[in-house]
Design a protein around this motif. Structure first.
Motif, PDB file in Angstrom:
ATOM      1  N   SER A 690     -24.445  52.347  11.688  1.00  0.00           N
ATOM      2  CA  SER A 690     -25.885  52.511  11.772  1.00  0.00           C
ATOM      3  C   SER A 690     -26.412  51.958  13.091  1.00  0.00           C
ATOM      4  CB  SER A 690     -26.564  51.793  10.613  1.00  0.00           C
ATOM      5  OG  SER A 690     -26.389  50.382  10.747  1.00  0.00           O
ATOM      6  N   ASP A 691     -27.687  52.217  13.342  1.00  0.00           N
ATOM      7  CA  ASP A 691     -28.334  51.644  14.521  1.00  0.00           C
ATOM      8  C   ASP A 691     -28.415  50.125  14.401  1.00  0.00           C
ATOM      9  OD1 ASP A 691     -29.375  54.034  16.190  1.00  0.00           O
ATOM     10  OD2 ASP A 691     -29.892  54.554  14.136  1.00  0.00           O
ATOM     11  N   ASP A 692     -28.579  49.633  13.181  1.00  0.00           N
ATOM     12  CA  ASP A 692     -28.578  48.187  12.966  1.00  0.00           C
ATOM     13  C   ASP A 692     -27.225  47.598  13.334  1.00  0.00           C
ATOM     14  OD1 ASP A 692     -31.245  47.677  11.211  1.00  0.00           O
ATOM     15  OD2 ASP A 692     -30.329  49.584  10.694  1.00  0.00           O
ATOM     16  N   ASP A 693     -26.155  48.301  12.914  1.00  0.00           N
ATOM     17  CA  ASP A 693     -24.812  47.828  13.246  1.00  0.00           C
ATOM     18  C   ASP A 693     -24.609  47.772  14.756  1.00  0.00           C
ATOM     19  OD1 ASP A 693     -24.233  47.713  10.534  1.00  0.00           O
ATOM     20  OD2 ASP A 693     -23.367  49.731  10.496  1.00  0.00           O
ATOM     21  N   ALA A 695     -26.854  47.447  17.121  1.00  0.00           N
ATOM     22  CA  ALA A 695     -27.622  46.339  17.695  1.00  0.00           C
ATOM     23  C   ALA A 695     -26.948  45.000  17.419  1.00  0.00           C
ATOM     24  CB  ALA A 695     -29.045  46.355  17.143  1.00  0.00           C
ATOM     25  N   GLU A 696     -26.420  44.825  16.226  1.00  0.00           N
ATOM     26  CA  GLU A 696     -25.736  43.575  15.881  1.00  0.00           C
ATOM     27  C   GLU A 696     -24.492  43.373  16.742  1.00  0.00           C
ATOM     28  OE1 GLU A 696     -26.656  41.220  13.991  1.00  0.00           O
ATOM     29  OE2 GLU A 696     -28.217  42.042  12.683  1.00  0.00           O
ATOM     30  N   ASP A 699     -25.731  42.337  20.173  1.00  0.00           N
ATOM     31  CA  ASP A 699     -26.313  41.002  20.093  1.00  0.00           C
ATOM     32  C   ASP A 699     -25.243  39.934  19.892  1.00  0.00           C
ATOM     33  OD1 ASP A 699     -28.562  39.173  19.937  1.00  0.00           O
ATOM     34  OD2 ASP A 699     -28.175  39.058  17.782  1.00  0.00           O
ATOM     35  N   MET A 716     -32.470  49.328  18.495  1.00  0.00           N
ATOM     36  CA  MET A 716     -33.412  48.696  17.580  1.00  0.00           C
ATOM     37  C   MET A 716     -34.450  47.875  18.351  1.00  0.00           C
ATOM     38  SD  MET A 716     -32.682  49.677  14.564  1.00  0.00           S
ATOM     39  CE  MET A 716     -33.676  48.526  13.606  1.00  0.00           C
ATOM     40  N   TRP A 718     -36.033  45.247  17.635  1.00  0.00           N
ATOM     41  CA  TRP A 718     -35.892  43.790  17.579  1.00  0.00           C
ATOM     42  C   TRP A 718     -34.948  43.287  18.666  1.00  0.00           C
ATOM     43  CZ3 TRP A 718     -31.126  41.657  17.102  1.00  0.00           C
ATOM     44  CH2 TRP A 718     -30.117  42.378  16.461  1.00  0.00           C
ATOM     45  N   LEU A 850     -33.815  56.825  14.102  1.00  0.00           N
ATOM     46  CA  LEU A 850     -34.701  55.664  14.221  1.00  0.00           C
ATOM     47  C   LEU A 850     -36.176  56.043  14.272  1.00  0.00           C
ATOM     48  CD1 LEU A 850     -33.035  53.151  16.702  1.00  0.00           C
ATOM     49  CD2 LEU A 850     -33.418  52.903  14.258  1.00  0.00           C
ATOM     50  N   ARG A 853     -37.587  56.774  10.862  1.00  0.00           N
ATOM     51  CA  ARG A 853     -37.408  55.593  10.024  1.00  0.00           C
ATOM     52  C   ARG A 853     -38.396  54.484  10.391  1.00  0.00           C
ATOM     53  NH1 ARG A 853     -32.083  51.903  10.801  1.00  0.00           N
ATOM     54  NH2 ARG A 853     -32.957  49.922  10.071  1.00  0.00           N
TER      55      ARG A 853
END
Length: 1020
Positions: A690-693, A695-696, A699, A716, A718, A850, A853
């Motif tokens: 995912s896009d969250d993955d 970004a993590e 980061d 993302m 954030w 994104l 969403r």
């Protein structure tokens, strides 16, 4: 706090230095002769790169970090036996000019100065580019007398007042050149934000016509060095001349010529001429106007300002001159020169052995310039025989002559940027994460078999991987932003840019010798036949890019299996490819920069295999791809093409939908590839998640960059906020995606068959609200015209024909337009007719990316637009069907509006936009506006209107190519936005890249709208 400027471009360092002196964006724009919007963009880029939040932080930093520019003495060109003077007054560096600008600005604000003057004066710069010059050629012998080095690319020349006057379309300047010393005495910024398109001398003044805006004709006094208040004409100017005590100005958009009285600076006549007036000359008591779209010559009586004759030319004209008892018209696209007898208005056609873009007459001869090649031919005006020829190293755009000499502007294409020191940057592993995106064949977790196939379904992410890493083409791009030359075409596997024949129908590419493929075919040399093989496959597999090559003779016959070979592809020898066309296609080199044309090696053991090593892989060749670029897929050295295609094991480094690993191609050398530094040794790409993955991973330091070809945001928010808040973590880069969001209007459906309604739509849109709904300033910028700025080199970056306060829309301006419409029967500024109610309008449906969403997606944008249009009486029935594109592409559905259509180029030329979006041949596929539909088609599809506007003739003119092709498309952009108005652009999307501190030497590839992986280096 940053302490070095290495990550800023040269222009950004200049802007930072001016910020240190407290200049505003407007003052910076005036100082550097750029648009205010461009200055704003540079300031934003500086803040992003340095991690600052305010201009004042940048100013404080720049005061200590940005060095002043040292003066560089001018040089002597011994080869041409003349010296550029260095005895002019010393020029202060630009960093010391802020007090002068501020003082002049204060006087202007006080209202005591009515002329545009010293703040635009730029004395001859101390540092001179060797790439741009004005050359002087002896009009009798054809010998090069000398040249004056300038600091900007000249576009037009005029002679008068004891000087040579040069305007620069790109730099927006007027320069004075001393004809005796060949020194650039001074350069002056042309007022306003529009580029100058023409220059003339008369009434002891220099007259400069600019491309857009009502304030479009400027008068410069050489004695006071001031621009007077402008003569207000209109957008679309193309040429200017002086004679019969009048200034004559051509308007290409309105198909008219203005006559201006220089004593009062007032407009005294508007004279209709043919379609697309392009250039003018004055003699024999007449003004002669060549009409580039209509292929005619209009004769205007200079005394009465009335047209007296129209002469058919049977070819698209490009330049005009008078002298030796005749009018001379050059046709670049047809390689013809026309000699017109002013007594009879008859034209004689003279074939030439070059493509004439300019023509002038001296006392003893006629001179014709082939601008692209830099050849100048001296022709006897009596018998039309070529007497001699001269050549310069570069292209010739501006041309002028006096009795003794020919003057020409010369421009040399800059070489690719020099890569940083390889020893310091080379090595290490770049870790890339590619989050799942269903519309991408490469980032699709289902792993379709056509992933990474250079001839099938190439999206932005795989296109960048081909350019940067895996494949080379005959010509390509440098992997930089357009402001750093990334949109300019450069030779790649070709040794130089292609040669074009006199008739424009044969293009010849000469290959670099000694280039080899990657293992397992590292012993195979890349030859011309490999490009033929690639185009054969492109014609036969299921893909969307084959249409680009239909102009090649025999391509469609081969594509439709009516022939066993492509007739128009000729291989005279292993290092020469000749491409024969059925019609002039001026942008052909740009088409050869896309991956469809990358060479395919022959199949070992079967040299006659139609598609070489790709034979048998019709549904997907990516897992078996043999590289020609600096990288190859890991494990491809084990590929075994001796086996049948069904038994061949794929390269182990590519697992579709999961991962892709690239390693160095041992056959590739940096010295043989000037476009790609290829710093890292290895590129590991994680696909899916995912896009969250993604970004993590970045980061957490487990990935370096993200590669996502989707609409913004690409990362993302954030993570963006976190990086921007702490510059120690890295920086955020924002670049133009060259993809615009716009409303397209079907001009055959009421009320949008009325241009006043279409203009009202442009005025009422709250573009600022649409930007916010798209994710804010990081995800897009307000768009005011159709063609992306990168394809016009910022020529129209300040062009805003439907300007409203803060781009929030204007009810009053929209009402003013509607009052002129037949759909406002009460004249109240509201669309009151029944056709204005319940108008079917389509948006792209929501999805899982994104944008929907986080921000609601395109249906939300559609709702905002519906609210805007309701203010002027147009109520919309907004729908978001899954088959929205199929419905829109069918003319029989009578769909009036597309609210969130995405428009963008297929390659780095505006020629890939207009024909697809507004050409009649694209109706039923990508042209949903129906611009160009014939009366017969409208009857067939049961439309109530009998005719609609067309752009076909103007598109055809621009497709001829030549030296001024880019300016032709820019003029068409103006024409579309003001005359046709089939589109209402509102957002130019961006690409957001988060760049951690481990990644150095960041660059953005404008040609593919992605981070340039070959330009990245990592700390290791």
């Amino acid at each position: 706090m940053k302490t070095a400027t290495s990550e800023l471009t040269r222009r950004e360092r200049e802007v930072a230095g001016l910020l240190a002196h407290g200049l505003t964006n407007r003052e910076i724009a005036a100082q550097l002769f750029i648009a205010e919007r461009t200055a704003e963009h540079h300031v934003e880029q500086i803040r992003n790169k340095l991690g600052f939040h305010t201009r004042s932080q940048v100013a404080v930093w720049a005061a200590t970090a940005v060095p002043e520019k040292p003066a560089v003495s001018r040089t002597t060109d011994a080869a041409n036996a003349f010296t550029i003077r260095n005895d002019l007054p010393r020029v202060p560096s630009i960093w010391r000019r802020a007090p002068l600008v501020a003082a002049v600005a204060a006087v202007l604000i006080a209202g005591t100065v009515l002329a545009y003057a010293p703040q635009f004066r730029q004395p001859a710069p101390p540092s001179i580019s060797a790439l741009d010059t004005v050359v002087r050629i002896d009009g009798v012998t054809g010998e090069l007398i000398g040249k004056a080095a300038t600091s900007m690319r000249g576009s037009e020349l005029a002679i008068g007042g004891g000087a040579i006057w040069e305007v620069s379309y790109t730099a927006r300047t007027l320069s004075r050149i001393d004809p005796n010393t060949l020194a650039v005495a001074a350069s002056y910024g042309v007022p306003g934000a529009a580029p100058p398109v023409a220059v003339a001398f008369g009434a002891e003044s220099v007259w400069v016509a600019t491309a857009f805006g009502n304030k479009s004709l400027w008068r410069f006094d050489p004695k006071t060095e001031q621009f007077a208040q402008p003569v207000e004409l209109s957008s679309g100017l193309s040429a200017v001349a002086f004679a019969a005590d009048a200034v004559w100005v051509a308007n290409k958009s309105d198909d008219i010529v203005y006559r201006v009285d220089p004593r009062t600076d007032t407009l005294t006549a508007r004279i209709p001429v043919g379609d697309g007036p392009e250039a003018m000359a004055v003699d024999f008591g007449a003004v002669w106007v060549v009409n580039g779209v209509g292929s005619t010559l209009t004769r205007i009586d200079a005394a009465t300002a009335a047209p007296s004759a129209t002469i058919a030319l049977r070819a698209l004209p490009s330049a005009i001159a008078t002298g030796d008892g005749a009018v001379w018209v050059a046709s670049e696209s047809s390689s013809l020169l026309f000699k017109i007898d002013p007594l009879t208005n008859t034209a004689v056609q003279i074939p030439l052995g070059l493509r004439p873009s300019g023509v002038v007459v001296t006392r003893s001869a006629l001179w014709v310039a082939d601008g692209v090649t830099g050849r100048l031919a001296r022709i006897d005006p009596v018998n039309s025989k070529v007497l001699s020829a001269a050549g310069v190293s570069g292209s010739v755009e501006g041309l002028a002559a006096d009795d003794r000499s020919v003057w020409a502007t010369v421009h040399v294409i800059p070489p690719p940027p020099v890569a940083s020191d390889l020893t310091a940057l080379r090595g290490g592993t770049l870790r890339v994460v590619m989050p799942a995106w269903a519309s991408s064949e490469l980032a699709n977790t289902e792993g379709p078999p056509d992933s990474l196939d250079p001839q099938i379904n190439v999206t932005l992410d795989s296109g960048e991987l081909f350019r940067c890493c895996l494949l080379r083409t005959l010509v390509s791009h440098t992997g930089h932003s357009y402001r750093d030359g990334g949109a300019d075409l450069q030779p790649d596997l070709a040794a130089e840019l292609p040669e074009v024949s006199i008739d424009g129908l044969v293009w010849t590419f000469h290959l670099r010798p000694g280039a080899h493929y990657a293992p397992p075919l590292d012993n195979v040399t890349i030859t011309a036949g490999d490009f033929v093989r690639a185009l054969q496959r492109d014609a036969r597999v299921e893909n969307s890019g084959a249409d680009f090559f239909s102009p090649i003779d025999g391509f469609d016959d081969y594509r439709n299996r009516r022939a066993t070979a492509i007739l128009g592809l000729e291989v005279p020898d292993p290092l020469t490819l000749k491409v024969h066309l059925t019609e002039i296609t001026g942008d052909l080199p740009y088409r050869f920069a896309i991956s469809d044309t990358a060479p395919l090696p022959p199949l070992p053991g079967d040299a006659n295999a139609e598609f070489g090593v790709a034979t048998g892989h019709d549904t997907g060749y990516g897992r078996f791809l043999v590289a020609s670029g600096p990288y190859m897929i890991e494990g491809s050295n084990a590929l075994d093409f001796s086996l049948g295609s069904e038994r061949q094991p794929p390269a182990s480094g590519f697992r579709p939908g999961r991962s892709l690993t690239l390693v160095r191609n041992p056959s590739w050398t940096r010295i043989a590839d000037p476009l790609r530094p290829a710093y890292v040794d290895r590129i590991e790409i994680t696909i899916g998640g995912s896009d969250d993955d993604a970004a993590e991973l970045i980061d957490g330091g487990r990935a370096d960059v993200s590669l996502r070809g989707s609409p913004p945001p690409q990362v993302m928010p954030w993570l963006v906020d976190k990086i921007r808040a702490d510059p120690r973590l890295g920086r955020v880069e924002v670049n133009s995606r060259d993809f615009l969001r716009a409303i397209t209007m079907n001009v055959a459906v009421p009320p949008f068959d009325d241009v006043h309604v279409r203009r009202a739509v442009n005025y009422i849109i709250d573009k600022r609200a649409l930007i916010e709904a798209h994710g804010g300033d990081l995800t897009g910028r307000v768009l005011t015209h159709y063609v992306p700025d990168s394809l016009e080199n910022d020529a129209l970056s300040a062009y805003d024909p439907y300007a409203t306060p803060d781009e929030k829309g204007s009810l009053e301006l929209a009402r003013q337009e509607l009052r002129l419409s037949r759909y406002d029967p009460e004249g109240i500024g509201s669309c009151g007719a029944p056709e204005c109610k319940h108008v079917l309008s389509l948006t792209i449906p929501g999805g899982a990316s994104l944008f929907p969403r986080l921000f609601g997606g395109f249906p939300r944008l559609g709702a905002l637009i519906a609210g805007d249009l309701s203010r002027i009486g147009i109520t919309l029935d907004v729908q978001s069907p899954q088959d929205s594109f199929g419905q829109l592409d069918d003319p029989a559905t009578h769909t009036p509006l597309r609210l969130t259509v995405g428009l963008g180029p297929n390659f780095a030329s505006a020629s890939s936009t207009f024909p697809a979006d507004f050409g009649s041949a694209a109706i039923g596929t990508t042209n949903s506006s129906l611009v160009g539909a014939t009366p017969e088609q409208l009857r067939t599809w049961a439309y109530s209107v009998s005719s609609v506007p067309s752009l076909d003739a103007r598109i055809h003119e621009c497709m001829q190519g030549g030296l001024r092709e880019s300016r032709c498309w820019t003029a068409l952009d103006l024409y579309l936005m003001e005359k046709i108005v089939a589109v209402a652009p509102y957002t130019s999307e961006t690409v957001i890249d988060v760049v951690p501190t481990r990644v150095i030497n960041y660059a953005f590839d404008q040609s593919n709208d992605e981070i340039a992986l070959d330009q990245l280096a990592v700390q290791h």
